[in-house]
Design an enzyme around this catalytic site. Sequence first.
Site, short mmCIF file in Angstrom:
data_model
loop_
_atom_site.label_atom_id
_atom_site.label_comp_id
_atom_site.label_asym_id
_atom_site.label_seq_id
_atom_site.Cartn_x
_atom_site.Cartn_y
_atom_site.Cartn_z
N HIS A 59 -83.61 36.12 50.67
CA HIS A 59 -84.51 36.81 50.20
C HIS A 59 -84.59 38.37 50.59
CE1 HIS A 59 -87.41 32.97 50.41
NE2 HIS A 59 -86.64 33.19 49.31
N THR A 95 -88.97 26.66 59.28
CA THR A 95 -89.45 26.85 57.91
C THR A 95 -90.45 25.69 57.40
OG1 THR A 95 -88.79 27.09 55.50
CG2 THR A 95 -87.35 25.87 56.90
P1 OAD Z 1 -93.75 29.76 56.77
O1 OAD Z 1 -94.77 30.66 57.38
O2 OAD Z 1 -94.03 29.37 55.44
O3 OAD Z 1 -93.41 28.66 57.62
C1 OAD Z 1 -92.89 29.17 59.02
C2 OAD Z 1 -92.58 27.82 59.97
O4 OAD Z 1 -92.25 28.08 61.14
C3 OAD Z 1 -93.79 26.75 59.89
O5 OAD Z 1 -93.31 25.34 59.54
C4 OAD Z 1 -94.13 26.52 61.58
O6 OAD Z 1 -94.58 25.36 62.10
C5 OAD Z 1 -92.64 27.11 62.04
N1 OAD Z 1 -92.76 27.73 63.27
C6 OAD Z 1 -93.75 28.48 63.81
N2 OAD Z 1 -93.47 29.08 65.12
C7 OAD Z 1 -91.94 28.39 65.44
C8 OAD Z 1 -91.22 28.42 66.44
N3 OAD Z 1 -91.48 28.89 67.73
N4 OAD Z 1 -90.09 27.99 66.35
C9 OAD Z 1 -89.81 27.10 65.37
N5 OAD Z 1 -90.65 27.14 64.08
C10 OAD Z 1 -91.69 27.55 64.30
O7 OAD Z 1 -92.52 30.65 56.70
P2 OAD Z 1 -90.91 30.37 55.68
O8 OAD Z 1 -90.86 28.96 55.45
O9 OAD Z 1 -90.11 31.09 56.01
O10 OAD Z 1 -90.68 34.53 50.85
O11 OAD Z 1 -91.66 30.89 54.29
C11 OAD Z 1 -90.74 30.99 53.26
C12 OAD Z 1 -90.93 32.04 52.31
O12 OAD Z 1 -92.15 32.16 52.03
C13 OAD Z 1 -90.77 33.42 53.02
O13 OAD Z 1 -89.26 33.61 53.13
C14 OAD Z 1 -91.35 34.20 52.21
C15 OAD Z 1 -92.53 33.62 51.85
O14 OAD Z 1 -93.54 33.93 50.80
C16 OAD Z 1 -90.45 35.67 50.38
O15 OAD Z 1 -91.12 36.98 50.76
C17 OAD Z 1 -89.82 35.56 48.92
#
Ligand code: OAD
Length: 257
Positions: free
Chosen positions: A120, A190
């Site tokens: 990204h 994620t």
């Molecule tokens: P999300 O905000 O969708 O998900 C974050 C994940 O991290 C969730 O499943 C939480 O349970 C988990 N989490 C929280 N704290 C944590 C910790 N301390 N250790 C491990 N996990 C933890 O974020 P992404 O999956 O990265 O795209 O989102 C994907 C994409 O959506 C991003 O790259 C962005 C967004 O829209 C773009 O900007 C193109």
Amino acid sequence: MSAAPSPALSDRLRSATSIVAFTGAGISAESGVPTFRGPEGIWAKFKPEELASMDAFIRNPALVWEWYAHRKKIIAGIRPNPGHDALARMEEIIPHCAVITQNIDNLHRRAGSRTVYELHGNIERNYCMKCGTAYGNDVVLGKPGVPECEQCGGLIRPDVVWFGEMLPEEEWDASIRAAEGADIFLSIGTSALVYPAASIPRVAKQSGAYLVEINPEPTPLTPLVDEFLQGPSGTILPLLCDELVRVRGVSTTGKQP
Ligand code: OAD
């Protein structure tokens, strides 16, 4: 469900020649970068279509720049956490290690990981929309308002993937190759909801990888994984790295040269 690696995972750690990590916003949460989804997430407070799309930039470049300048300053002030550090240490031990990240915060490289595929983009980079000239944050953040290209006067934008845009082709191809070649594939922090990136752990599984998920909460990927290590990555990844060191009888400095 457990926070500790199973005997089956320890066996895999002993023999793996390739470990690939796929990371999302959760790995950076313990560094102080907010995640996207959930009640405290970025998308609970802001609308993606008003801040993270080409339409938004054309409509109101000043607003979009204000938001990115704010995030650039926050990210510049934070540090990698023990989860990022553990992945960098694994790269010292395993011949083929890669990090595929959806994050734009550059924390994997700052922790010392060298093979990093950024699906990204990267918030520390910017480029001119007209001629493609690249700019660092030092240049763009020094200018008031919307920064303009010194070569051609075009508008400069952050080098991140906005909604509706294609993922960078080279990073995508390299990520798929890494997923296909992985002995162990770690999906970390994620929500596994945003495609096409979310298809990558599935590619790894179909290609025979032992699929491990690290997250405090289950996700749509959880039913598919071989092992779900439930908890924060800043705790679990150092444990996993310690287990790797133990089963291989090696040591790591904890620092990259
Ligand atoms: P999300 O905000 O969708 O998900 C974050 C994940 O991290 C969730 O499943 C939480 O349970 C988990 N989490 C929280 N704290 C944590 C910790 N301390 N250790 C491990 N996990 C933890 O974020 P992404 O999956 O990265 O795209 O989102 C994907 C994409 O959506 C991003 O790259 C962005 C967004 O829209 C773009 O900007 C193109």
